[in-house]
Design a protein around this motif. Structure first.
Motif, PDB file in Angstrom:
ATOM      1  N   SER A  84       0.822  -1.217   0.000  1.00  0.00           N
ATOM      2  CA  SER A  84       0.000   0.000   0.000  1.00  0.00           C
ATOM      3  C   SER A  84       0.853   1.262   0.000  1.00  0.00           C
ATOM      4  O   SER A  84       2.066   1.234   0.221  1.00  0.00           O
ATOM      5  CB  SER A  84      -0.916   0.010   1.221  1.00  0.00           C
ATOM      6  N   GLY A  85       0.179   2.368  -0.246  1.00  0.00           N
ATOM      7  CA  GLY A  85       0.812   3.675  -0.201  1.00  0.00           C
ATOM      8  C   GLY A  85      -0.261   4.742  -0.110  1.00  0.00           C
ATOM      9  O   GLY A  85      -1.458   4.464  -0.271  1.00  0.00           O
ATOM     10  N   ASP A  86       0.155   5.967   0.169  1.00  0.00           N
ATOM     11  CA  ASP A  86      -0.774   7.090   0.285  1.00  0.00           C
ATOM     12  C   ASP A  86      -0.497   8.118  -0.807  1.00  0.00           C
ATOM     13  O   ASP A  86       0.660   8.380  -1.165  1.00  0.00           O
ATOM     14  CB  ASP A  86      -0.626   7.779   1.641  1.00  0.00           C
ATOM     15  N   ILE A  87      -1.567   8.711  -1.327  1.00  0.00           N
ATOM     16  CA  ILE A  87      -1.447   9.887  -2.179  1.00  0.00           C
ATOM     17  C   ILE A  87      -1.579  11.094  -1.250  1.00  0.00           C
ATOM     18  O   ILE A  87      -2.649  11.328  -0.675  1.00  0.00           O
ATOM     19  CB  ILE A  87      -2.539   9.906  -3.258  1.00  0.00           C
ATOM     20  N   PRO A  88      -0.499  11.848  -1.043  1.00  0.00           N
ATOM     21  CA  PRO A  88      -0.474  12.877   0.016  1.00  0.00           C
ATOM     22  C   PRO A  88      -1.231  14.153  -0.365  1.00  0.00           C
ATOM     23  O   PRO A  88      -0.636  15.176  -0.704  1.00  0.00           O
ATOM     24  CB  PRO A  88       1.013  13.135   0.211  1.00  0.00           C
ATOM     25  N   ILE A  89      -2.563  14.090  -0.259  1.00  0.00           N
ATOM     26  CA  ILE A  89      -3.392  15.246  -0.605  1.00  0.00           C
ATOM     27  C   ILE A  89      -3.810  16.053   0.620  1.00  0.00           C
ATOM     28  O   ILE A  89      -4.356  17.144   0.489  1.00  0.00           O
ATOM     29  CB  ILE A  89      -4.644  14.804  -1.395  1.00  0.00           C
ATOM     30  N   GLY A  90      -3.573  15.521   1.808  1.00  0.00           N
ATOM     31  CA  GLY A  90      -3.938  16.235   3.029  1.00  0.00           C
ATOM     32  C   GLY A  90      -2.926  17.318   3.378  1.00  0.00           C
ATOM     33  O   GLY A  90      -1.736  17.212   3.067  1.00  0.00           O
ATOM     34  N   LYS A  91      -3.381  18.360   4.038  1.00  0.00           N
ATOM     35  CA  LYS A  91      -2.501  19.471   4.424  1.00  0.00           C
ATOM     36  C   LYS A  91      -1.570  19.022   5.548  1.00  0.00           C
ATOM     37  O   LYS A  91      -2.016  18.436   6.537  1.00  0.00           O
ATOM     38  CB  LYS A  91      -3.335  20.660   4.887  1.00  0.00           C
ATOM     39  N   TYR A  92      -0.281  19.308   5.412  1.00  0.00           N
ATOM     40  CA  TYR A  92       0.690  18.885   6.417  1.00  0.00           C
ATOM     41  C   TYR A  92       1.680  19.976   6.807  1.00  0.00           C
ATOM     42  O   TYR A  92       2.428  19.832   7.780  1.00  0.00           O
ATOM     43  CB  TYR A  92       1.465  17.660   5.907  1.00  0.00           C
ATOM     44  N   GLN A  93       1.733  21.088   6.074  1.00  0.00           N
ATOM     45  CA  GLN A  93       2.657  22.174   6.382  1.00  0.00           C
ATOM     46  C   GLN A  93       1.945  23.521   6.239  1.00  0.00           C
ATOM     47  O   GLN A  93       0.776  23.577   5.854  1.00  0.00           O
ATOM     48  CB  GLN A  93       3.879  22.119   5.475  1.00  0.00           C
ATOM     49  N   HIS A  94       2.663  24.601   6.596  1.00  0.00           N
ATOM     50  CA  HIS A  94       2.074  25.939   6.596  1.00  0.00           C
ATOM     51  C   HIS A  94       0.808  25.977   7.459  1.00  0.00           C
ATOM     52  O   HIS A  94      -0.199  26.587   7.086  1.00  0.00           O
ATOM     53  CB  HIS A  94       1.754  26.400   5.174  1.00  0.00           C
ATOM     54  N   LEU A  95       0.871  25.313   8.605  1.00  0.00           N
ATOM     55  CA  LEU A  95      -0.278  25.287   9.501  1.00  0.00           C
ATOM     56  C   LEU A  95      -0.394  26.605  10.255  1.00  0.00           C
ATOM     57  O   LEU A  95       0.590  27.323  10.459  1.00  0.00           O
ATOM     58  CB  LEU A  95      -0.153  24.129  10.492  1.00  0.00           C
ATOM     59  N   ASP A  96      -1.618  26.912  10.670  1.00  0.00           N
ATOM     60  CA  ASP A  96      -1.896  28.135  11.413  1.00  0.00           C
ATOM     61  C   ASP A  96      -1.676  27.894  12.906  1.00  0.00           C
ATOM     62  O   ASP A  96      -2.333  27.040  13.498  1.00  0.00           O
ATOM     63  CB  ASP A  96      -3.350  28.546  11.165  1.00  0.00           C
TER      64      ASP A  96
END
Length: 333
Positions: free
Chosen positions: A160-172
């Motif tokens: 398996s693997g993930d398509i990294p579409i979730g926000k992970y940087q530039h957080l508030d």
């Protein structure tokens, strides 16, 4: 029993929840079904099983069939375990309402594919945010089917693997971590599953499973506050922890409709490394965690079932303590 009557389901994929449920552990949890084609003809009173909450199935979805299973979980992270396995209560809880929808298709009787879109609402200390998670893609390969009268179990390889579409940087910073939903990594993983069904009496069946998996995330470039730590001035490359996951799943049927299940999970994470500049540490020590997930299943038919239970941490080292309530409706066609 015909192939159309083989019961299928999915279980929670910890890798999918790696950011939304940072207290959870990692690994694959691909689809499950109750019997292989070879086993089905040997049992006149087959049970209807949804599978346990966490442990992956030992068999693939039959070719040409679909299994759809929406999951809903309410997670609370309320403390942590230090380097000596001692528990400490957190100053504030972190809550997540998580929706994961598993869609799986049998390409053949030896290969299936699954995707798992996910969405979550996070909340802590006056800050809340809806977030989109990474999209997981899983391929399963049947290596061996169990045969009645023979000693060997069902054996399946999962990749398996993930398509990294979730926000992970530039957080508030004002969102206090609630706006992080992804990892930025493809999280390549591989695992192997062993399992078999044992008939104890006319309507009582016992199904044990064993899963071992390993995840090796790729390095992730980060800027600003991110899901791995740091601050607004952070800029560099994170080398996320590799994860060894072990799972044992047990199911026992009371009658054709009601089933008890239990998962025992162990995970070991290597150190997290970082290269670059940051005002706050981005490194993390190795960690371990033990957790349990008891549940109850109710099946209306061989094609429709519901499972509900809890998943909670038992002990850990440099790990988060958590408790989750989980329910899933399984539909097979």
């Amino acid at each position: 029993m015909s192939r159309n009557n083989l019961r299928l389901s999915t279980v929670v994929k910890g890798c999918v929840w790696s950011c939304l449920l940072s207290a959870s552990l990692y690994g694959d949890s691909p689809p499950q079904h109750d019997f292989t084609f070879q086993e089905a003809s040997n049992y006149p009173n087959l049970p209807w099983l949804t599978g346990t909450l966490l442990t992956p199935s030992e068999v693939v979805v039959p070719g040409g069939h679909w299994n759809v299973e929406p999951y809903l979980a309410w997670d609370i992270r309320y403390g942590y375990y230090d380097s000596k396995w001692n528990y400490h209560h957190a100053s504030q809880n972190f809550y997540s309402l998580i929706s994961i929808n598993y869609l799986e298709y049998g390409i053949s009787d030896y290969v299936d594919v699954q995707i798992a879109p996910q969405l979550a609402w996070n909340h802590t200390s006056g800050a809340s945010q809806w977030v989109l998670g990474d999209l997981s893609v899983i391929f399963d390969f049947q290596l061996l089917y169990a045969v009645e009268g023979k000693w060997w179990p069902n054996v399946k390889l999962t990749v398996s693997g993930d398509i990294p579409i979730g926000k992970y940087q530039h957080l508030d910073p004002h969102k206090k971590g609630t706006d992080g939903g992804g990892t930025g990594s493809f999280n390549p993983s591989a695992g192997i599953v062993f399992g078999r069904v044992f008939q104890l009496s006319t309507f009582h069946f016992f199904r044990p499973r064993l899963f071992m998996g390993y995840t090796i995330p790729n390095s992730v470039s980060v800027k600003g506050l991110n899901v791995y730590g740091g601050g607004v001035g952070t800029k560099g490359v994170v080398y996320p922890s590799q994860v060894l996951l072990g799972l044992t799943g047990l199911e026992y049927t009371l009658n054709p409709h009601w089933v008890f299940s239990l998962d025992v999970q162990y995970a070991h994470k290597t150190k997290q490394q970082f290269k670059g500049k940051t005002e706050m540490t981005m490194r993390a020590p190795s960690s371990e965690q033990w957790s349990l997930a008891p549940a109850v299943e109710y099946n209306w038919s061989e094609n429709l079932g519901l499972i509900s239970g809890v998943w909670f941490s038992l002990a850990g080292r440099n790990a988060t303590s958590f408790a989750s309530g989980i329910s899933a409706l399984n539909v097979y066609f």
